[in-house]
Write an enzyme that holds these catalytic residues in place. Sequence first.
Site, PDB file in Angstrom:
ATOM      1  N   GLY A  35       0.719  -1.229  -0.069  1.00  0.00           N
ATOM      2  CA  GLY A  35       0.124   0.112  -0.073  1.00  0.00           C
ATOM      3  C   GLY A  35       0.908   1.173  -0.013  1.00  0.00           C
ATOM      4  N   ARG A  93     -11.547  22.323   6.342  1.00  0.00           N
ATOM      5  CA  ARG A  93     -12.405  22.755   7.365  1.00  0.00           C
ATOM      6  C   ARG A  93     -12.297  22.233   8.982  1.00  0.00           C
ATOM      7  NH1 ARG A  93     -17.157  19.219   4.186  1.00  0.00           N
ATOM      8  NH2 ARG A  93     -15.226  18.222   3.666  1.00  0.00           N
ATOM      9  N   GLN A  94     -10.852  21.814   9.009  1.00  0.00           N
ATOM     10  CA  GLN A  94     -10.276  21.461  10.330  1.00  0.00           C
ATOM     11  C   GLN A  94      -9.096  22.594  10.532  1.00  0.00           C
ATOM     12  OE1 GLN A  94      -9.494  17.407  11.305  1.00  0.00           O
ATOM     13  NE2 GLN A  94     -10.767  16.595   9.835  1.00  0.00           N
ATOM     14  N   HIS A 127     -11.861  26.925   2.552  1.00  0.00           N
ATOM     15  CA  HIS A 127     -13.128  26.963   3.270  1.00  0.00           C
ATOM     16  C   HIS A 127     -12.736  28.410   4.444  1.00  0.00           C
ATOM     17  CE1 HIS A 127     -16.632  26.043   5.877  1.00  0.00           C
ATOM     18  NE2 HIS A 127     -15.674  26.036   6.780  1.00  0.00           N
ATOM     19  N   ASP A 166     -24.820  29.725   4.483  1.00  0.00           N
ATOM     20  CA  ASP A 166     -24.549  30.067   5.988  1.00  0.00           C
ATOM     21  C   ASP A 166     -23.918  31.596   6.301  1.00  0.00           C
ATOM     22  OD1 ASP A 166     -21.772  29.691   5.301  1.00  0.00           O
ATOM     23  OD2 ASP A 166     -22.038  27.394   5.726  1.00  0.00           O
ATOM     24  N   LYS A 189     -28.067  29.002   9.510  1.00  0.00           N
ATOM     25  CA  LYS A 189     -27.765  27.624   9.653  1.00  0.00           C
ATOM     26  C   LYS A 189     -27.064  27.277  10.944  1.00  0.00           C
ATOM     27  CE  LYS A 189     -24.468  25.066   7.670  1.00  0.00           C
ATOM     28  NZ  LYS A 189     -23.581  24.493   6.541  1.00  0.00           N
ATOM     29  N   ARG A 191     -25.281  23.748  13.066  1.00  0.00           N
ATOM     30  CA  ARG A 191     -24.814  22.393  13.091  1.00  0.00           C
ATOM     31  C   ARG A 191     -24.770  21.900  14.312  1.00  0.00           C
ATOM     32  NH1 ARG A 191     -22.915  20.194   8.486  1.00  0.00           N
ATOM     33  NH2 ARG A 191     -22.379  21.387   6.958  1.00  0.00           N
ATOM     34  N   THR A 220     -22.060  16.280   1.928  1.00  0.00           N
ATOM     35  CA  THR A 220     -22.964  15.360   1.917  1.00  0.00           C
ATOM     36  C   THR A 220     -24.286  15.849   1.016  1.00  0.00           C
ATOM     37  OG1 THR A 220     -23.918  16.149   3.902  1.00  0.00           O
ATOM     38  CG2 THR A 220     -22.229  14.323   4.025  1.00  0.00           C
ATOM     39  N   ALA A 221     -24.274  16.943   0.756  1.00  0.00           N
ATOM     40  CA  ALA A 221     -25.432  18.114   0.181  1.00  0.00           C
ATOM     41  C   ALA A 221     -26.430  18.159   1.102  1.00  0.00           C
ATOM     42  CB  ALA A 221     -26.018  17.387  -1.104  1.00  0.00           C
TER      43      ALA A 221
HETATM   44  C1  R5P Z   1     -19.201  24.347   5.641  1.00  0.00           C
HETATM   45  O1  R5P Z   1     -19.474  25.468   6.448  1.00  0.00           O
HETATM   46  C2  R5P Z   1     -19.198  24.574   4.126  1.00  0.00           C
HETATM   47  O2  R5P Z   1     -19.012  25.775   3.941  1.00  0.00           O
HETATM   48  C3  R5P Z   1     -20.238  23.700   3.426  1.00  0.00           C
HETATM   49  O3  R5P Z   1     -21.383  24.447   3.796  1.00  0.00           O
HETATM   50  C4  R5P Z   1     -20.327  22.336   4.088  1.00  0.00           C
HETATM   51  O4  R5P Z   1     -19.098  21.752   4.029  1.00  0.00           O
HETATM   52  C5  R5P Z   1     -21.296  21.569   3.267  1.00  0.00           C
HETATM   53  O5  R5P Z   1     -21.620  20.134   3.687  1.00  0.00           O
HETATM   54  P1  R5P Z   1     -22.635  19.179   3.406  1.00  0.00           P
HETATM   55  O6  R5P Z   1     -22.786  19.299   1.868  1.00  0.00           O
HETATM   56  O7  R5P Z   1     -22.550  18.067   4.006  1.00  0.00           O
HETATM   57  O8  R5P Z   1     -23.914  19.739   4.388  1.00  0.00           O
END
Ligand code: R5P
Length: 287
Positions: A35, A93-94, A127, A166, A189, A191, A220-221
């Site tokens: 791997g 995002r981290q 991001h 958001d 929004k 989370r 994940t939309a």
């Molecule tokens: C997070 O704040 C990003 O800007 C996107 O809104 C987020 O990553 C979208 O994630 P998902 O499609 O899983 O809701």
Amino acid sequence: FKIFCGNANRPLAQEIVSYLGVPLGEAKIKRFQDGETCLAIDESVRGSDIYVVQPTCYPTNDNIMELLIMIDAIRRASARRITAVMPYYGYARQERKSKARDPITAKLMANLITTAGADRVVTMDLHAPAIQGFFDIPLDHLPGVPILAEYFREKGLENLCVVSPDLGGVTRARNLAERIGATLAIIDKRRPEPNVSEIMHVIGELKGKTVIMIDDIIDTAGTITQGAQALLERGAKEVYACCTHPVLSGPAIERLKNSVIRELVVTNTIPLGLEKTIPIIKVLSVA
Ligand code: R5P
């Protein structure tokens, strides 16, 4: 100069080299039986200005290692300058500790890329723009909005409102709105946990408007499909959506197939596999 790529997004690298009228650098990246990544750079890079095109998208950890190993090999082969071209910056995002004992993986990435030997980074729609400061080498941060704006301008839609899904995305949404002559609205929004989003309010006038939601990443939309539903319920006429980085993991394709979104416009910073090419998705090139 010479352009090389790893396996993350070969079609984008091909488009870039054909746009520039140069060949793609000769390199092979394979896996050893266990791997580990096996790399061979098959042409001289001595004294050259080298660009490595490698977004760190899924499979993220493999693509990061490929990038680091390529930079290492090219540095040891006496390149003059190495630029990591990462249209999508994985782990963006981290970028902060949101609870005790969290890692800051976006910063760890910056350390690794710099230590491997990159002299410069080119990336798109981080991001969190502050990630630029995680690097002590120059970083070019390019926006996807001009490409998305041109597409929507040419479509000739009327009575438009751009919506940020958001609060963090308001600057991007305002940029798109100004370029296409649209009004602006914002979704409030929350989370409650990772990959779960909840819509609280919508700030702005939507009645009878054609709405374009814009996000940096669609993963994940959940955010975009729930947002689209909420906007229609609050009086929008129809909903388009767009983003720079179509991560589209887990339930994303199923959610998009069942959503009220008329068209989803994305860029090719991340390649969409065949299983992800559904009729509502339109891909624009950042090459
Ligand atoms: C997070 O704040 C990003 O800007 C996107 O809104 C987020 O990553 C979208 O994630 P998902 O499609 O899983 O809701």
